[in-house]
Design a protein around this motif. Sequence first.
Motif, PDB file in Angstrom:
ATOM      1  N   ALA A  51       0.832  -1.217   0.000  1.00  0.00           N
ATOM      2  CA  ALA A  51       0.000   0.000   0.000  1.00  0.00           C
ATOM      3  C   ALA A  51       0.861   1.260   0.000  1.00  0.00           C
ATOM      4  O   ALA A  51       0.534   2.249  -0.666  1.00  0.00           O
ATOM      5  N   ASP A  52       1.968   1.233   0.735  1.00  0.00           N
ATOM      6  CA  ASP A  52       2.842   2.419   0.784  1.00  0.00           C
ATOM      7  C   ASP A  52       3.394   2.765  -0.603  1.00  0.00           C
ATOM      8  O   ASP A  52       3.631   3.942  -0.901  1.00  0.00           O
ATOM      9  N   ASP A  55       0.730   4.549  -2.355  1.00  0.00           N
ATOM     10  CA  ASP A  55       0.590   5.871  -1.729  1.00  0.00           C
ATOM     11  C   ASP A  55       1.660   6.828  -2.251  1.00  0.00           C
ATOM     12  O   ASP A  55       1.371   7.972  -2.620  1.00  0.00           O
ATOM     13  N   ALA A  77      -4.495   1.594  -2.740  1.00  0.00           N
ATOM     14  CA  ALA A  77      -3.826   1.491  -1.432  1.00  0.00           C
ATOM     15  C   ALA A  77      -4.833   1.166  -0.331  1.00  0.00           C
ATOM     16  O   ALA A  77      -4.566   0.334   0.541  1.00  0.00           O
ATOM     17  N   ALA A  81      -4.873  -1.902   2.081  1.00  0.00           N
ATOM     18  CA  ALA A  81      -4.758  -1.616   3.522  1.00  0.00           C
ATOM     19  C   ALA A  81      -5.836  -0.595   3.891  1.00  0.00           C
ATOM     20  O   ALA A  81      -5.601   0.623   3.777  1.00  0.00           O
ATOM     21  N   HIS A  84      -5.000   2.628   5.860  1.00  0.00           N
ATOM     22  CA  HIS A  84      -3.836   3.412   5.439  1.00  0.00           C
ATOM     23  C   HIS A  84      -4.207   4.896   5.487  1.00  0.00           C
ATOM     24  O   HIS A  84      -4.917   5.404   4.610  1.00  0.00           O
TER      25      HIS A  84
END
Lengths: 274, 114
Positions: A51-52, A55, A77, A81, A84
């Motif tokens: 997910a990061d 992002d 993302a 997650a 997030h």
Amino acid sequence: MDDIRALSAQLAQDPGSLIFLRLGEALRRKSQLDAALRVAINGLERHPHLADAHDLYARVLTDKHDYERAFDEWDMAVRIAPNHTGALKGLAFLYFKVGDLAQAEAHLEAARRVEPDDPSLEQAFAMIRGGGEAAPAPSPPPAATAPHPLDETRVFAGLEGANEGLLLIDGAGRVLGGALRDASGANVTDAVAAYLAGVSQEAARTAKLLGLGAWNGLSAEGQHGNVHLGQPAPDALLLVVRDRGMPLGRLAILAQRATILARRWLERQGGGGA
Amino acid sequence: MSAALDLITRVRGVRGAMLVSADDGLVVEEQLMEGIKGPAVAALASSLAGRLRRAMQAGGLGAGVFWHLQAEQGALLVVPAPGEGGIIVVAVAEPDVNIGLVRLELLRAAEAVG
């Protein structure tokens, strides 16, 4: 700059590591957006379910004013997650930009449930509720993209004459907004509009006579581009054109969003089409 | 030609498939479930295909490769066959059909008859 050199060196030594997240963010903060974009894309290729990584890519895209793709990335993302907060705040920011304050607030609320002590959230709430004159964007703020107060003319910028592959026409083929250009740059708006009116009538007739009910979209792949035709109002048609790099499924999602925006835009003009 | 249509009608949710002359909208070959009026589908699909082709060419998007009409209770999917024959391959499907799979089979069928 030393940070960037050091992070680049670390990433070169271990290309599969998550250092790319720090490097991409450092480049973004230095406004080296093309380099940040390359780092983010390379990282995503290695870590497509992180997910990061989505992002980071979304933040760079936002800085580059590519809000559609940024939305897709933050949306992805959150699917990966759901808590997030960076992505939730990013989505809130984009909803705010298009004037959907309810969705913006809902995403900020979701972020606050995860991080109740994040001070940037209060600033973001203040911005949404107060018109956004002074408060910053939901963090992490895009480097080059300060939020603007809700500006009606920007809500559907692609239909305000900009060449963004959007064309809104009435049932008789008259242009209501947007413009189209072909690969050579020639304006093909009127010609396409004239043909589209016929396509719409034929689509409605076909769906009805085949017992398929009302038609709600027409997607087409061409040799040089893909298109999606939707109906934001009974007497209006919205054409979204993108190059072949955008698959039809994604184009349909984009077109659905554009159709909602077009519907609101039409309502603000005082009618549902022609 | 019938074998080409078999590829398409094997897909779950496809109610019928046809080869249609794009120029005059006449049925060349068909495999349709009961209740689907082949000649009407052929005429409408070819007419819509023609209009869409002109719109796409006017927009500089080149010839159509595939198109998909989505409706509340079903879908119509079309792929023009390559070559000079002027044949389009048409499928009528349920609303929850796997569009990606039908598209692939339409393209294969179009290649086979082109």
